[in-house]
Scaffold this motif. Structure first.
Motif, PDB file in Angstrom:
ATOM      1  N   ARG A   1      -2.901  10.045  -8.903  1.00 30.15           N
ATOM      2  CA  ARG A   1      -3.826   9.061  -9.453  1.00 30.15           C
ATOM      3  C   ARG A   1      -5.061   8.852  -8.573  1.00 30.15           C
ATOM      4  O   ARG A   1      -4.954   8.395  -7.436  1.00 30.15           O
ATOM      5  CB  ARG A   1      -3.104   7.730  -9.630  1.00 30.15           C
ATOM      6  CG  ARG A   1      -3.979   6.626 -10.208  1.00 30.15           C
ATOM      7  CD  ARG A   1      -3.167   5.396 -10.533  1.00 30.15           C
ATOM      8  NE  ARG A   1      -4.001   4.280 -10.938  1.00 30.15           N
ATOM      9  CZ  ARG A   1      -4.521   4.139 -12.166  1.00 30.15           C
ATOM     10  NH1 ARG A   1      -4.262   5.041 -13.068  1.00 30.15           N
ATOM     11  NH2 ARG A   1      -5.273   3.101 -12.456  1.00 30.15           N
TER      12      ARG A   1
ATOM     13  N   TRP B   1       3.022  11.724  -4.205  1.00 32.80           N
ATOM     14  CA  TRP B   1       2.108  11.578  -3.069  1.00 32.80           C
ATOM     15  C   TRP B   1       2.387  12.590  -1.961  1.00 32.80           C
ATOM     16  O   TRP B   1       2.445  12.256  -0.780  1.00 32.80           O
ATOM     17  CB  TRP B   1       2.121  10.123  -2.544  1.00 32.80           C
ATOM     18  CG  TRP B   1       1.645   9.185  -3.606  1.00 32.80           C
ATOM     19  CD1 TRP B   1       2.411   8.403  -4.423  1.00 32.80           C
ATOM     20  CD2 TRP B   1       0.284   8.971  -4.016  1.00 32.80           C
ATOM     21  NE1 TRP B   1       1.617   7.731  -5.319  1.00 32.80           N
ATOM     22  CE2 TRP B   1       0.312   8.049  -5.087  1.00 32.80           C
ATOM     23  CE3 TRP B   1      -0.954   9.479  -3.575  1.00 32.80           C
ATOM     24  CZ2 TRP B   1      -0.849   7.623  -5.733  1.00 32.80           C
ATOM     25  CZ3 TRP B   1      -2.106   9.039  -4.223  1.00 32.80           C
ATOM     26  CH2 TRP B   1      -2.042   8.121  -5.285  1.00 32.80           C
TER      27      TRP B   1
ATOM     28  N   THR C   1       0.717   3.420 -13.222  1.00 35.17           N
ATOM     29  CA  THR C   1      -0.354   3.383 -12.212  1.00 35.17           C
ATOM     30  C   THR C   1       0.157   3.626 -10.797  1.00 35.17           C
ATOM     31  O   THR C   1      -0.623   3.616  -9.858  1.00 35.17           O
ATOM     32  CB  THR C   1      -1.083   2.030 -12.233  1.00 35.17           C
ATOM     33  OG1 THR C   1      -0.104   0.997 -12.159  1.00 35.17           O
ATOM     34  CG2 THR C   1      -1.919   1.866 -13.497  1.00 35.17           C
ATOM     35  N   THR C   2       1.454   3.847 -10.631  1.00 32.54           N
ATOM     36  CA  THR C   2       1.921   4.170  -9.281  1.00 32.54           C
ATOM     37  C   THR C   2       1.475   5.558  -8.863  1.00 32.54           C
ATOM     38  O   THR C   2       1.385   5.841  -7.675  1.00 32.54           O
ATOM     39  CB  THR C   2       3.459   4.120  -9.154  1.00 32.54           C
ATOM     40  OG1 THR C   2       4.030   5.168  -9.952  1.00 32.54           O
ATOM     41  CG2 THR C   2       4.016   2.790  -9.597  1.00 32.54           C
TER      42      THR C   2
ATOM     43  N   LEU D   1      -1.725   5.606   3.174  1.00 30.73           N
ATOM     44  CA  LEU D   1      -2.554   5.412   1.979  1.00 30.73           C
ATOM     45  C   LEU D   1      -3.135   3.996   1.955  1.00 30.73           C
ATOM     46  O   LEU D   1      -4.290   3.794   1.596  1.00 30.73           O
ATOM     47  CB  LEU D   1      -1.725   5.646   0.710  1.00 30.73           C
ATOM     48  CG  LEU D   1      -1.434   7.097   0.317  1.00 30.73           C
ATOM     49  CD1 LEU D   1      -0.476   7.140  -0.864  1.00 30.73           C
ATOM     50  CD2 LEU D   1      -2.734   7.830  -0.037  1.00 30.73           C
TER      51      LEU D   1
ATOM     52  N   PHE E   1      -6.983   2.627   0.234  1.00 30.24           N
ATOM     53  CA  PHE E   1      -6.884   3.228  -1.097  1.00 30.24           C
ATOM     54  C   PHE E   1      -6.117   2.275  -2.007  1.00 30.24           C
ATOM     55  O   PHE E   1      -4.919   2.069  -1.848  1.00 30.24           O
ATOM     56  CB  PHE E   1      -6.178   4.588  -1.020  1.00 30.24           C
ATOM     57  CG  PHE E   1      -5.996   5.227  -2.366  1.00 30.24           C
ATOM     58  CD1 PHE E   1      -7.095   5.492  -3.176  1.00 30.24           C
ATOM     59  CD2 PHE E   1      -4.735   5.533  -2.841  1.00 30.24           C
ATOM     60  CE1 PHE E   1      -6.929   6.070  -4.429  1.00 30.24           C
ATOM     61  CE2 PHE E   1      -4.562   6.118  -4.092  1.00 30.24           C
ATOM     62  CZ  PHE E   1      -5.672   6.379  -4.886  1.00 30.24           C
TER      63      PHE E   1
ATOM     64  N   ASP F   1      -6.440   2.198  -5.546  1.00 27.63           N
ATOM     65  CA  ASP F   1      -6.486   2.539  -6.970  1.00 27.63           C
ATOM     66  C   ASP F   1      -5.141   2.907  -7.577  1.00 27.63           C
ATOM     67  O   ASP F   1      -5.070   3.331  -8.721  1.00 27.63           O
ATOM     68  CB  ASP F   1      -7.476   3.695  -7.200  1.00 27.63           C
ATOM     69  CG  ASP F   1      -8.906   3.204  -7.141  1.00 27.63           C
ATOM     70  OD1 ASP F   1      -9.110   1.991  -7.350  1.00 27.63           O
ATOM     71  OD2 ASP F   1      -9.808   4.013  -6.867  1.00 27.63           O
ATOM     72  N   ALA F   2      -4.081   2.781  -6.828  1.00 28.77           N
ATOM     73  CA  ALA F   2      -2.762   3.094  -7.387  1.00 28.77           C
ATOM     74  C   ALA F   2      -1.724   2.149  -6.791  1.00 28.77           C
ATOM     75  O   ALA F   2      -1.862   1.705  -5.651  1.00 28.77           O
ATOM     76  CB  ALA F   2      -2.383   4.543  -7.079  1.00 28.77           C
ATOM     77  N   ASN F   3      -0.689   1.829  -7.569  1.00 26.73           N
ATOM     78  CA  ASN F   3       0.375   0.920  -7.113  1.00 26.73           C
ATOM     79  C   ASN F   3       1.540   1.703  -6.507  1.00 26.73           C
ATOM     80  O   ASN F   3       2.694   1.519  -6.886  1.00 26.73           O
ATOM     81  CB  ASN F   3       0.898   0.083  -8.289  1.00 26.73           C
ATOM     82  CG  ASN F   3      -0.197  -0.678  -8.985  1.00 26.73           C
ATOM     83  OD1 ASN F   3      -0.625  -0.311 -10.076  1.00 26.73           O
ATOM     84  ND2 ASN F   3      -0.678  -1.722  -8.367  1.00 26.73           N
ATOM     85  N   TYR F   4       1.217   2.585  -5.562  1.00 30.80           N
ATOM     86  CA  TYR F   4       2.246   3.503  -5.038  1.00 30.80           C
ATOM     87  C   TYR F   4       3.440   2.805  -4.402  1.00 30.80           C
ATOM     88  O   TYR F   4       4.531   3.347  -4.396  1.00 30.80           O
ATOM     89  CB  TYR F   4       1.630   4.515  -4.065  1.00 30.80           C
ATOM     90  CG  TYR F   4       0.517   3.950  -3.212  1.00 30.80           C
ATOM     91  CD1 TYR F   4       0.785   3.258  -2.058  1.00 30.80           C
ATOM     92  CD2 TYR F   4      -0.814   4.093  -3.617  1.00 30.80           C
ATOM     93  CE1 TYR F   4      -0.239   2.729  -1.302  1.00 30.80           C
ATOM     94  CE2 TYR F   4      -1.845   3.568  -2.861  1.00 30.80           C
ATOM     95  CZ  TYR F   4      -1.556   2.880  -1.698  1.00 30.80           C
ATOM     96  OH  TYR F   4      -2.556   2.357  -0.962  1.00 30.80           O
TER      97      TYR F   4
ATOM     98  N   ASP G   1       5.160   0.558  -5.551  1.00 38.96           N
ATOM     99  CA  ASP G   1       6.184   0.283  -6.564  1.00 38.96           C
ATOM    100  C   ASP G   1       7.052   1.496  -6.869  1.00 38.96           C
ATOM    101  O   ASP G   1       7.997   1.409  -7.641  1.00 38.96           O
ATOM    102  CB  ASP G   1       5.538  -0.240  -7.856  1.00 38.96           C
ATOM    103  CG  ASP G   1       5.048  -1.670  -7.681  1.00 38.96           C
ATOM    104  OD1 ASP G   1       5.667  -2.400  -6.895  1.00 38.96           O
ATOM    105  OD2 ASP G   1       4.044  -2.046  -8.313  1.00 38.96           O
TER     106      ASP G   1
END
Lengths: 610, 283
Positions: free
Chosen positions: A57, A106, A430-431, B183, B272, B274-277, B279
Motif C-alpha cells: 500500500r 511488508w 488498508t493494512t 515504517l 509512513f 498511509d497504511a494501518n500495518y 493491525d
C-alpha cells in the motif's frame, strides 16, 4: 524432517520441484536491474507479480509475498519455515488469505528473493500466485474427510495446479484465472470461480462407477460478480483436463485485453452469453482432445498426487457430547471450543479441528506451536488453511483433543468460534493493499472480539451465518457470499468524509451459492452495532428453529413473515443504529479503525491486473 | 557432550609471552572450549548477575550489560577491563542469552576503547546448554590486569556525525529495528536491516556468505561506510554492526545512543502513515 510422536506414518513429501531455486536467483537479479533503471517499471511489475510479489500500500519499496498452497495443504516443516521467514523478512506474523494462500506482508523488495529461497527449501513457491496467471488452485479443506463427498478431489486439484504451473499456455492470460474444487455440494466456492468443480460419480452402462465432476464456468467475485454456469450434467474424470485446458484457451483467445476493469473471464461469458460460450467451450474441448500430445496430457498426473500412506485406524470412543450438545458463554472453555471448533470426520474416531485466527493473522511463535501440534496429533501430519482464514487440522484422535487444545491454549490459539458467526473474514484492507478504502482487516477482528465476548459463538442458530468484510468493492473478503457482507467505501456524512461499508444480505457459498443483495450503507464505526442489532431483531422475529441465515435469506427475498418482511423494513429498523451525531459531537465516529485522524480515502493503482 | 574437533587454538601452545590467539569476529564453540581449556581466553557473561550466579560457561566472568550502560565512558570501560583481569591482547569472548544483541553491545564497547581482540560467541547460553556443553556454577575472579586506553573512534558515530553523514555519498544509515517500528518512524534516508534478519538456525549470525548475499541484494556497495542504529541503546544495532563486519564491510560504525537520542534532540524523522500495518500483527 521431524517425526510425529503419535503415529508411525511419516509426514507427506512436499511437492517435488514445486519451488525452484533458479527462480529466486533470477528474481534477485531482476530487482537489481530494476533498481539500476535497466528494466521499465511496467516490465518489472509484470515479472514481479508473476513470481508472487504484490506491491504494498502506497509504498512500492515493500511487497506482499503470496505463497500458494494447492488445496491449502501445509506441512509442519513448512509452517516452521514460514515462521522463521516472517521473523527474518516480514513483520513476525503471517496472514491466511481467503484463497488458501499464506501472505507475508511488508517484505522489502530486495528481500523477496531470500523469502523465495527459504520457501524452495521446503517445497513451496510463490510462482503465479499474483499476476495474469492461474492462481492457487483451491480445494475444500474437508476433501477426504467430508461425510458427503463421493470421492476425494484433493489429488485432482493438486494435479491441475501442477499442470498449469509454469505452463506456457497460461503465462500471459488477459487476466487472473481461478480454479476451485469442492468436496460436496455444501462446501467449497465452486460457483464463484472461473472454473468450479464438484466431484460426482455416474454408473456406466456396464455397471462401472465412473468418477467425474460437475463443472461450473464463468463465476467470480469482484466489483461485478457472477455465478458460474454448469457446463454439462457430468464431466468424466478423463475429460476434466481437456475441459480446463479448453476454458483457459478460450479465455486466452477471447478475453478482453483492453479494458482491465472488465477482463476476467466472467465478463467474457456474460457479454457473449452463456449458451454461446458453452458451445464454444465444448467445441474447444474436442479440439484440445484431438490435438493434445500424449506427453502433454501425461503432465497431468492425478496418481502421482494421491496420498497413498495408510493412516492408522483411530480407536472408537464414546461420542464427544460437546460436539452436539449446546454450550453457553459460561461453559468450561474446552467444551465451548469443542462445540464451536471441532467436527467429526467420515473416518470413525477421527476429528477435524479448526484454529481460530483473527482475520487470518498468526504470529511466528504461534506457527511453531501449531507445527509441533500437527506433528504430535494429526495422523496425516499436515494442516489445511481455509477460505475462512483459519487452519483446519484433520485426523486428530478424539482421545487427544484435550491435549491438542491445551497446547493451543498455551499460545493463545485456542479461541472458540472458528465454525461460527464469530469467525469474521476480513481482507488485508488498508493494512497493506493499494486498493483498499477502509481498514476491513481490523474491523473483522473487532467483530470477532466482540462476538466472542458476547458468546454469540455459542448460539447454534447463528452458526450457519457468516460475516465477511472487504475493504473495497473488489471482494477479496468475499462479502458477496456472506450472510451479512460488507465492502468498504467513503461517504460524505454530515459534511464530513466518513469510512463506510455497503452491507449485503443473504449471500452463500456451495453449489447452491447466491450473491448477496445490497441493503444499506453503514459507517465503519457502526458496523459491529448494526450486526448486533440485526441479531437482536432476528431473535424477536424468528419462527421456531429458523436459523439466522434462513431468516435473512427470507428477508432478502421479501418473504419473511414477521414484522420485518423485506429489505426496506430492515433498512427502517436499522436507521437509528446507523445514524451518526455531528462530527463535533463524536469525531471518533468519522475515523476509521486504527486511525486517530480525519478520514481520507487514499488508494493507488491495484495490481490484481498486471 | 559434543566432542572437540581440533580448534585452531589447539595448535598453539599458550605461554605468557607467546603471541596471543587472534580471534575472528565470531568464535565458534569448539574454538572457545579449546581456548578455555588452555586458559588462553577471558569469557565474559553479559547476562544478569543472577543468571551468571546460577550457571555459566567455565572460566567466565560476569559483566551484566547494565553496568556498561550505566557509564560507558572509555576510561570507565578500561577500568572494568582491568578489574576483569583482561590485558591488552588477551582474547575475549562475549556471550548472552538475548540472540547476541547484548553481547554485541559489550563487545563493540570493548573494541571501541581499544580491546581489538574481542569476539562474539556464535551462540547464546541457552543453545550452549542445549548442545550439552559444559557449564559451571562457581564465580570466577582473576587478578587485576592493566589495560591501556586507545579509543577507536572509527567505529563510533554520534548524532552530529549521523546528521552530516546521511547526505554524503558512499555513507549509509542502517536502522536495525523491526519492520513495523521502522515504517512508523526512522531517521530520514535510513535503510532497514532488521536485527531479525541477521541471525538464524541456532546461530546469532548467519554465515558470512549469506549475509553478504542479502546485503548485495540491497545494492549496497561493499566499500560503503555504514552506520547502524536501533531504538535506544545500541544492542540490536550492535548485532547488525557485527553482521556487517562479518559480511566483509570494513567501515562500519555504531551510533550507540540511537533513535532514542535522535528523537530527544528533536531531529527530523521520516514517517509512513498511509497504511494501518500495525493491525496486521497478531499479537
Amino acid at each position: 524432517m521431524k517425526k510425529s510422536k503419535v503415529t508411525s506414518v511419516s509426514p507427506p513429501k512436499p511437492n517435488p520441484k514445486w519451488g525452484r531455486e533458479e527462480e529466486t536467483e533470477i528474481f534477485a537479479k531482476r530487482v537489481k536491474l530494476f533498481r539500476q533503471g535497466k528494466i521499465s517499471e511496467d516490465d518489472f511489475r509484470r515479472f514481479r507479480l508473476q513470481h508472487g510479489a504484490y506491491g504494498s500500500r502506497l509504498h512500492m519499496d515493500y511487497s506482499m509475498v503470496r505463497i500458494k498452497f494447492p488445496a491449502g495443504e501445509i506441512t509442519a516443516d513448512q509452517l516452521d519455515k514460514i515462521a522463521s521467514l516472517s521473523e527474518s523478512f516480514s513483520i513476525g506474523s503471517a496472514h491466511v488469505s481467503t484463497r488458501q494462500n499464506i501472505q507475508l506482508h511488508w517484505v522489502q523488495l530486495e528481500d523477496v528473493s531470500e523469502v523465495m529461497r527459504g520457501l524452495v527449501e521446503v517445497g513451496l513457491t510463490t510462482r503465479e500466485s499474483c499476476g495474469n496467471s492461474v492462481r492457487n488452485v483451491m480445494c475444500s479443506h474437508f476433501s477426504g474427510v467430508c461425510p458427503n463427498e463421493v470421492f476425494d478431489a484433493t489429488p485432482y486439484s493438486k494435479a491441475i495446479a501442477r499442470f498449469f504451473m509454469r505452463n506456457p499456455m497460461c503465462q500471459n492470460l488477459p487476466r487472473k484465472f481461478k480454479i476451485n474444487f469442492s468436496c460436496c455440494d455444501q462446501h467449497g466456492l465452486v460457483k464463484v470461480a472461473d472454473i468450479g468443480l464438484v466431484p460426482a460419480v455416474k454408473t456406466s452402462e456396464d455397471g462401472q462407477t465412473i468418477r467425474g465432476f460437475k463443472i461450473y464456468l464463468g463465476g467470480g467475485l469482484g466489483a461485478a460478480s457472477f455465478i458460474g454456469h454448469l457446463l454439462e450434467e457430468f464431466t468424466p474424470e478423463d475429460r476434466m483436463l481437456s475441459t480446463c485446458m479448453a476454458t483457459v484457451r478460450l479465455f486466452d483467445r477471447h478475453g478482453n485485453r483492453e479494458n482491465m476493469a472488465r477482463n476476467r473471464m466472467r465478463y467474457l461469458v456474460h457479454e457473449m452469453g452463456w449458451e454461446k460460450f458453452q458451445k464454444m467451450a465444448l467445441k474447444e474441448r474436442s479440439i484440445v482432445e484431438m490435438t493434445t500430445s500424449y506427453s502433454t496430457a501425461r503432465m497431468f498426473d492425478v496418481k502421482a498426487e494421491e496420498d497413498t500412506r495408510q493412516l492408522p485406524k483411530a480407536t472408537r470412543i464414546a461420542k464427544l457430547p460437546m460436539l452436539n450438545e449446546s454450550v453457553t458463554k459460561d461453559s468450561p472453555a474446552f467444551e465451548r471450543w469443542l462445540h464451536t471448533n471441532v467436527v467429526a470426520q467420515r473416518q470413525e474416531g477421527y476429528f477435524t479441528l479448526f484454529i481460530t485466527l483473527g482475520a487470518g493473522d498468526i504470529t511466528a511463535s504461534q506457527l511453531r506451536v501449531l507445527a509441533s501440534a500437527i506433528r504430535d496429533y494429526s495422523a496425516e501430519g499436515v494442516a489445511r488453511n481455509t477460505p475462512h482464514q483459519n487452519f483446519a487440522v484433520r485426523y486428530v484422535r478424539g482421545t487427544e483433543l484435550r491435549d491438542f487444545y491445551e497446547k493451543l491454549a498455551s499460545v493463545g490459539l485456542a479461541n472458540p468460534g472458528a465454525l461460527t458467526i464469530a469467525s469474521a473474514v476480513g481482507c488485508s484492507g488498508t493494512t497493506s493493499c493499494n486498493l483498499a478504502i477502509t481498514n476491513s482487516h481490523r474491523l473483522a477482528k473487532e467483530v470477532q472480539r466482540r462476538f466472542l465476548e458476547l458468546g454469540l459463538d455459542t448460539d447454534d442458530l447463528l452458526r450457519d451465518s457468516t460475516v465477511k468484510i472487504s475493504g473495497c468493492p473488489n471482494s477479496c473478503g468475499q462479502h458477496e457470499i456472506a450472510t451479512v457482507g460488507f465492502f468498504g467505501g467513503a461517504t460524505r456524512m454530515n459534511n464530513s468524509m466518513t469510512p463506510t461499508y455497503t452491507m449485503l444480505f443473504a449471500g452463500s457459498a456451495g453449489e447452491q451459492g447466491q450473491l448477496g443483495k445490497v441493503v444499506t450503507r453503514v459507517p465503519a464505526k457502526r458496523v459491529v452495532d448494526t450486526v448486533l442489532k440485526i441479531i437482536e431483531i432476528y431473535r424477536q422475529e424468528k419462527s421456531g428453529n429458523e436459523t439466522m441465515h434462513q431468516w435473512i435469506t427470507a428477508v432478502a427475498k421479501g418473504k419473511a413473515t414477521g414484522t420485518i418482511k423485506d429489505l426496506e423494513d430492515m433498512k427502517g429498523a436499522l436507521a437509528q443504529v446507523i445514524q451518526l451525531p455531528s462530527p463535533e459531537q463524536d469525531p471518533d465516529a468519522y475515523m476509521d479503525y486504527g486511525s486517530d485522524s480525519r478520514f481520507i480515502a487514499k488508494t493507488a493503482r491495484g495490481e490484481c491486473a498486471a | 557432550m559434543r566432542r572437540l574437533t581440533g580448534g585452531v587454538a589447539k595448535k598453539k601452545k599458550p605461554s605468557a609471552k607467546a603471541v596471543e590467539f587472534q580471534l575472528p569476529i565470531i568464535c565458534d564453540a569448539d574454538t572457545l572450549r579449546s581456548l578455555v581449556r588452555k586458559k588462553a581466553v577471558r569469557v565474559v557473561d553479559v547476562r544478569k548477575a543472577d543468571d551468571y550466579t546460577n550457571e555459566h560457561i567455565p572460566t567466565a566472568v560476569s559483566l551484566p550489560l547494565a553496568r556498561i550502560l550505566e557509564n560507558d565512558a572509555p576510561d570507565k570501560v578500561v577500568e572494568i577491563l582491568c578489574e576483569l583481569g583482561i590485558s591488552d591482547r588477551m582474547p575475549v569472548v562475549v556471550y548472552d542469552d538475548t540472540f547476541g544483541a547484548l553481547a554485541a553491545r559489550v563487545a563493540w564497547t570493548f573494541q571501541y576503547v581499544g580491546h581489538a581482540n574481542t569476539a562474539l560467541l556464535e551462540m547464546t547460553f541457552k543453545q550452549w546448554k542445549e548442545l550439552g556443553m559444559e557449564t559451571e556454577k562457581r564465580p570466577n575472579k582473576y587478578p587485576r590486569a592493566s589495560h591501556s586506553l586507545a579509543v577507536n573512534s572509527n567505529i563510533h558515530a554520534d548524532a552530529k556525525y549521523v546528521e552530516s553523514a546521511k547526505s554524503e555519498p558512499g555513507k549509509l544509515l542502517v536502522d536495525s529495528r523491526e519492520r513495523l517500528n521502522f515504517l512508523t518512524e526512522h531517521i530520514p534516508g535510513a535503510k532497514n536491516i532488521p536485527y531479525t534478519m541477521v541471525g538464524a538456525n541456532g546461530s546469532i549470525l548467519r554465515r558470512a556468505e549469506e549475509l553478504k548475499r542479502m546485503i548485495e541484494n540491497r545494492g549496497i556497495q561493499n566499500d560503503s561506510e555504514i552506520i547502524t542504529y536501533c531504538g535506544s541503546v545500541g544492542t540490536l544495532s550492535g548485532l547488525t554492526y557485527y553482521a556487517l563486519k562479518l559480511a566483509g564491510f570494513q567501515n562500519v560504525k555504531l551510533y550507540p545512543k540511537s533513535f532514542k537520542e535522535w528523537k530527544s534532540l528533536g531531529k527530523p524523522k521520516e514517517e509512513f502513515k498511509d497504511a494501518n500495518y500495525w493491525d496486521l500483527s497478531a499479537e
